[in-house]
Design an enzyme around this catalytic site. Sequence first.
Site, PDB file in Angstrom:
ATOM      1  N   LYS A 171      24.009  -7.595  51.548  1.00 32.07           N
ATOM      2  CA  LYS A 171      22.696  -7.390  50.939  1.00 32.07           C
ATOM      3  C   LYS A 171      21.864  -6.413  51.758  1.00 32.07           C
ATOM      4  O   LYS A 171      21.175  -5.544  51.193  1.00 32.07           O
ATOM      5  CB  LYS A 171      21.966  -8.734  50.814  1.00 32.07           C
ATOM      6  CG  LYS A 171      22.566  -9.668  49.775  1.00 32.07           C
ATOM      7  CD  LYS A 171      21.946 -11.049  49.863  1.00 32.07           C
ATOM      8  CE  LYS A 171      22.621 -11.993  48.864  1.00 32.07           C
ATOM      9  NZ  LYS A 171      22.200 -13.386  49.006  1.00 32.07           N
ATOM     10  N   GLN A 208      19.258 -18.008  51.856  1.00 31.12           N
ATOM     11  CA  GLN A 208      20.688 -18.113  51.592  1.00 31.12           C
ATOM     12  C   GLN A 208      21.148 -19.571  51.601  1.00 31.12           C
ATOM     13  O   GLN A 208      20.870 -20.315  52.542  1.00 31.12           O
ATOM     14  CB  GLN A 208      21.476 -17.310  52.640  1.00 31.12           C
ATOM     15  CG  GLN A 208      22.970 -17.282  52.415  1.00 31.12           C
ATOM     16  CD  GLN A 208      23.353 -16.536  51.149  1.00 31.12           C
ATOM     17  OE1 GLN A 208      22.753 -15.541  50.803  1.00 31.12           O
ATOM     18  NE2 GLN A 208      24.357 -17.036  50.466  1.00 31.12           N
ATOM     19  N   ASP A 239      15.659 -14.617  43.267  1.00 26.82           N
ATOM     20  CA  ASP A 239      16.918 -15.286  42.934  1.00 26.82           C
ATOM     21  C   ASP A 239      16.861 -15.930  41.545  1.00 26.82           C
ATOM     22  O   ASP A 239      17.891 -16.254  40.963  1.00 26.82           O
ATOM     23  CB  ASP A 239      17.243 -16.365  43.981  1.00 26.82           C
ATOM     24  CG  ASP A 239      18.540 -16.074  44.718  1.00 26.82           C
ATOM     25  OD1 ASP A 239      19.232 -15.100  44.365  1.00 26.82           O
ATOM     26  OD2 ASP A 239      18.870 -16.819  45.648  1.00 26.82           O
TER      27      ASP A 239
END
Length: 298
Positions: free
Chosen positions: A53, A97, A120
Amino acid sequence: MTATIIDGKAIAETMRGELAEKVSRMKEKDVVPGLGVVLVGDDPASVSYVTAKERACEKIGIYSEEHRLEASTSEEELLALVGSMNNDPRIDGILVQLPLPKQIDENKVLLAIDPAKDVDGFHPYSVGKMVLGQETFLPCTPHGIVQLLLRSGAETKGRHVVIVGRSNIVGKPLANLLLQKSEGGNATVTVCHSATRNMADIVRQGDIVIAAVGKPEIIGADMIKEGAVVIDVGVNRVEDASKKRGYRLVGDVAFEAVSHKASMITPVPGGVGPMTITMLLYNTVQSAQRRRLATDID
């Protein structure tokens, strides 16, 4: 029949090029989209994903702020960090995460993220707006799958889509997106899961079959009708002594056999995977545009 390969890497690269151009135009207005990423612990898969990322952000010009915390980090410390990023004007998107260590309540952390920065698409606020068909951040993997279908020319309107898997990350949100009255939607959707009876018979009805269960090659050629479009979300490690790493990656679909019946199919790796990070970048740029610009930049 030999299926056309839906090249997720190529489609993702095209989309990232489009985003890089948009970011460049945003910078002309002194706006730099920013993504804040939090990694707790040193899980190898998570470390690899976060690193990918960061590289993707750098490549298209997004500001990336990474916080790597010890596995012993307390829930209170993590919530304080999320609160700090909520209030940081440089950060347009926040990604924590998963999975998190057992001493931290994942739901509490996700709820703490400002919905305006929920790139997200997992916050209940975002999920509710998605279900209602309102503008919001869409979850990255389901949205990436819709983009794969759109950009590969696979028609969804009026088609019967069979999704195998009902997770909150892929199956459920994807079913909702495909039902929407929008481009890439308007499908008739059936969701199969572990309690589905006669699953093979149902999957065989699918004009489009999407496998997202995390079981190696569970979808065989006998479950696919001639000419179906097959999207394989699964990434599974299978022991293979002939490989240097001792394993190889396979999907939920028996690729070789199914590719002789399907009209289009995604490979593993190189299919859905590259799209997930791409849609995270997309959401981050979208957030910066909504929050910091009075007009859209196309």
